[in-house]
Write an enzyme that holds these catalytic residues in place. Sequence first.
Site, PDB file in Angstrom:
ATOM      1  CB  THR A  28      -1.229   4.757   3.618  1.00  0.00           C
ATOM      2  OG1 THR A  28      -1.217   3.880   4.735  1.00  0.00           O
ATOM      3  CG2 THR A  28       0.202   5.145   3.303  1.00  0.00           C
ATOM      4  CE  LYS A  36       0.768   0.910   4.509  1.00  0.00           C
ATOM      5  NZ  LYS A  36       1.159   2.174   5.162  1.00  0.00           N
TER       6      LYS A  36
END
Length: 338
Positions: A249, A192
């Site tokens: 994120t 990610k």
Amino acid sequence: MSRRPPSVAVLGGGSWGTTVASLAAMNTETTLWARDERTAREIREEHRNSRYLGDAPLTPTLRATADLEEAVHAADVLVMAVPSQSFRSVLGQVAEHVRPWIPVVSLVKGLEQGTRRRMTEIVAEVLPGHPAGVLAGPNIAKEVVKGYAAAATIAMPDLRSAEMLQDLFRTKLFRVYTGTDVIGVELAGALKNVFAIAVGFGDGLEAGHNTRAMVITRSLRELSRLGVAMGGTADTFAGLAGMGDLIATCTSPLSRNRHVGVELARGKSLDEIIAGMNQVAEGVKTSSVVMKLAAEHGVDMPIAREVDSVLNHGQPVFEAYRGLLRKVPGHEVHGEAW
């Protein structure tokens, strides 16, 4: 007669390592190892880590030391929170001091360059016989340490181990779920970061909310395809360690990896950006590793490829989105990743 809870040693005095150590100290005897003696002293005496977490108060009972042997010699659980490229070295330094068979939990969201190993694979090589797992989720350290509600998943090879460790990190507002998909949770956390850089490109170029949502959604598709190809479970990538962590994120202004993408889009050089950060953005090192893994497993990853091209091959940021938009979209679920 009740048994005492297992004692915990956390190696790594950065923002997330310190935060997890503070959480564990609410439940059990916990010692944090920080490389810098000044940081260790500040945690011991002032109960804060100002370099990484500002004035946020830490659990007063949290111990801290700059001595690796002191940190680990009596621990029942070892938690690794050092950067991925230091993981093998630090683990090797403590190997002779760690008690036999104790579980090792990784907080690290990266892959080792060269070997392309996950952190739990490194544990198996350096500390054979120790059960190894991972704790991951949408966890911005500065929010968690201040007591904001959050959640994570702890994955261990067997569910009973995960359930035992769950109680060490869980608090009223930090919910810890359990699972056994170590590969999936670990890969989700590492992959990610690369896609957060891609989202940062768009934010830095002021591409808009629709573009951000598109890139996040298609990034999840790429992440899931590679994760499943490497042995992860599809459901994991729709959960806290996958979709949850990806959203946090990619959207938080506190995200280091998103910050790298934003600043690159605004014209700064990668060296300049990294020099101005006091923590590691794992996605920078992971991007080239991801492309090698994608090639090995026959998975097309156009977004990750564009990030790698910008970071490692001199492609201008504005060309990254142009390259993606030149691809003709196919079936949303069964077609190619983009």
